[in-house]
Enzyme design. Structure first.
Site, PDB file in Angstrom:
ATOM      1  N   ASP A 156     -12.314   6.354   7.611  1.00  0.00           N
ATOM      2  CA  ASP A 156     -11.907   6.879   6.308  1.00  0.00           C
ATOM      3  C   ASP A 156     -13.154   7.071   5.431  1.00  0.00           C
ATOM      4  O   ASP A 156     -14.046   6.207   5.418  1.00  0.00           O
ATOM      5  CB  ASP A 156     -10.958   5.853   5.672  1.00  0.00           C
ATOM      6  CG  ASP A 156     -10.371   6.297   4.355  1.00  0.00           C
ATOM      7  OD1 ASP A 156     -10.173   7.513   4.169  1.00  0.00           O
ATOM      8  OD2 ASP A 156     -10.094   5.409   3.510  1.00  0.00           O
ATOM      9  N   HIS A 212      -4.843  10.635  -1.127  1.00  0.00           N
ATOM     10  CA  HIS A 212      -5.608   9.388  -1.247  1.00  0.00           C
ATOM     11  C   HIS A 212      -5.125   8.674  -2.510  1.00  0.00           C
ATOM     12  O   HIS A 212      -4.481   9.265  -3.357  1.00  0.00           O
ATOM     13  CB  HIS A 212      -7.104   9.687  -1.319  1.00  0.00           C
ATOM     14  CG  HIS A 212      -7.679  10.003   0.040  1.00  0.00           C
ATOM     15  ND1 HIS A 212      -8.666   9.267   0.623  1.00  0.00           N
ATOM     16  CD2 HIS A 212      -7.365  10.973   0.929  1.00  0.00           C
ATOM     17  CE1 HIS A 212      -8.960   9.764   1.808  1.00  0.00           C
ATOM     18  NE2 HIS A 212      -8.177  10.810   2.022  1.00  0.00           N
ATOM     19  N   GLY A 213      -5.461   7.379  -2.610  1.00  0.00           N
ATOM     20  CA  GLY A 213      -5.029   6.628  -3.792  1.00  0.00           C
ATOM     21  C   GLY A 213      -3.521   6.433  -3.779  1.00  0.00           C
ATOM     22  O   GLY A 213      -2.841   6.629  -4.783  1.00  0.00           O
ATOM     23  N   THR A 271      -5.092  -0.691  -2.043  1.00  0.00           N
ATOM     24  CA  THR A 271      -5.209  -1.635  -3.161  1.00  0.00           C
ATOM     25  C   THR A 271      -3.990  -2.562  -3.284  1.00  0.00           C
ATOM     26  O   THR A 271      -4.143  -3.777  -3.497  1.00  0.00           O
ATOM     27  CB  THR A 271      -5.416  -0.864  -4.481  1.00  0.00           C
ATOM     28  OG1 THR A 271      -6.637  -0.124  -4.363  1.00  0.00           O
ATOM     29  CG2 THR A 271      -5.519  -1.785  -5.677  1.00  0.00           C
TER      30      THR A 271
HETATM   31  P1  13P Z   1      -5.604   2.929  -2.855  1.00  0.00           P
HETATM   32  O1  13P Z   1      -6.581   1.803  -2.701  1.00  0.00           O
HETATM   33  O2  13P Z   1      -5.487   3.428  -4.249  1.00  0.00           O
HETATM   34  O3  13P Z   1      -4.281   2.594  -2.239  1.00  0.00           O
HETATM   35  O4  13P Z   1      -6.198   4.170  -2.038  1.00  0.00           O
HETATM   36  C1  13P Z   1      -6.582   4.002  -0.718  1.00  0.00           C
HETATM   37  C2  13P Z   1      -7.300   5.204  -0.234  1.00  0.00           C
HETATM   38  O5  13P Z   1      -7.125   6.300  -0.711  1.00  0.00           O
HETATM   39  C3  13P Z   1      -8.241   5.011   0.888  1.00  0.00           C
HETATM   40  O6  13P Z   1      -8.868   6.184   1.255  1.00  0.00           O
END
Ligand code: 13P
Length: 285
Positions: A81, A209-210, A234
């Site tokens: 990633d 992502h995120g 996260t």
């Molecule tokens: P989060 O940590 O916000 O869940 O995002 C993870 C991510 O996008 C890893 O590439």
């Protein structure tokens, strides 16, 4: 069992679902995510991000990811990633990873195209799928609370995304449309029209992502609009921390391994719930 990113994405497209792509930079995250994949029977992308080198080097966690995925009854893609450079991605492929993201999104467009093309050429020769990214997302996965607010002026332009995919040959594209990495400082506001326009323009699966911090309805809406891979880290790290804290508070005589056991269980519960939403399995035991 290990499957390719493009096969797993094609199946997600066919079933109108999305793949959970989970970062596992600590051992309890890896074990708990494998537990979740085995419990659900749904393919899961196990991924390691270059930004986590300081937390857990690829050379340490990579062999464990590959070996545990191979012997598991679960179904996995092994993915690098946010690779910054070709060397890092090659290191992952040499360890047994079968999928990679090159993240040139902070480079000027033409440099992003050139670097991504170079990675696609290397990866294609090895039968490996590549995810690219254009458009900028704020935040990071190391708990930096200074950002956490999406900036619409940085969202991905669909025409530029289409050009990028055509010129690079990526198999999937990460784009910016309202999420941020890490913790949110204000509730996410997803631009669903942007997702529609990107999906229409790019002709390859769209990646979010995120993925932490959205409601179940927001995940479902994004998937209905065509998102096929959602990156997640996260909130599982938060769940692990909270479980360890509770275990510590409950028993002052506890030793570290019991915190690790609690963290693994919390990751399993958290990732299972995430996979259930993304795969439409909700309501199953
Ligand atoms: P989060 O940590 O916000 O869940 O995002 C993870 C991510 O996008 C890893 O590439």
């Amino acid at each position: 069992m290990i499957v390719s990113l493009s096969n797993a994405l094609a199946e997600a497209e066919r079933t109108g679902t999305a793949l959970a792509a989970v970062n596992v930079p600590f051992f309890e995250a890896l074990l708990g995510t494998i537990d979740a994949a085995e419990a659900t029977g749904v393919p899961v992308i196990l991924q390691h991000a270059q930004v986590h080198e300081g937390v857990m080097p690829l050379d340490d966690v990579g062999p464990a990811m590959v070996a545990l995925a191979q012997r598991s009854s679960g179904i996995f893609v092994l993915h690098i990633d946010h690779g910054d450079d070709l060397d890092y991605i090659e290191r992952g492929l040499n360890l047994g990873f079968n999928s990679a993201m090159i993240d040139g999104s902070r480079l000027p467009f033409e440099e992003n195209v050139a670097r991504t093309r170079e990675v696609v050429a290397m990866a294609k020769a090895r039968g490996v799928d590549v995810e690219g990214e254009i458009g900028v997302m704020t935040g990071n996965e190391n708990g930096d609370p200074s950002q956490g607010v999406a900036d619409a002026s940085l969202y991905t332009d669909p025409a530029q995304a289409s050009d990028f995919v055509r010129r690079t040959g990526v198999s999937a594209l990460a784009a910016s449309f309202g999420t941020v990495h890490g913790l949110y400082n204000q509730a996410p506001s997803i631009d669903y029209d942007r997702i529609d326009a990107l999906r229409e323009a790019i002709g390859v699966p769209l990646v979010m992502h995120g993925g932490s911090g959205l409601t179940a309805d927001e995940y479902r809406r994004c998937i209905a609009h065509g998102v096929r891979k959602i990156n997640y880290y996260t909130y599982l790290a938060k769940a692990a921390l909270e479980a360890a804290r509770t275990s510590l508070a409950d028993d002052r005589t506890t030793l570290f391994p019991m915190l690790a056991v609690a963290a693994r269980g919390a990751v399993k519960t958290d990732v299972t719930a995430f996979v259930d939403i993304l795969s439409g399995r909700e309501g199953h035991a």
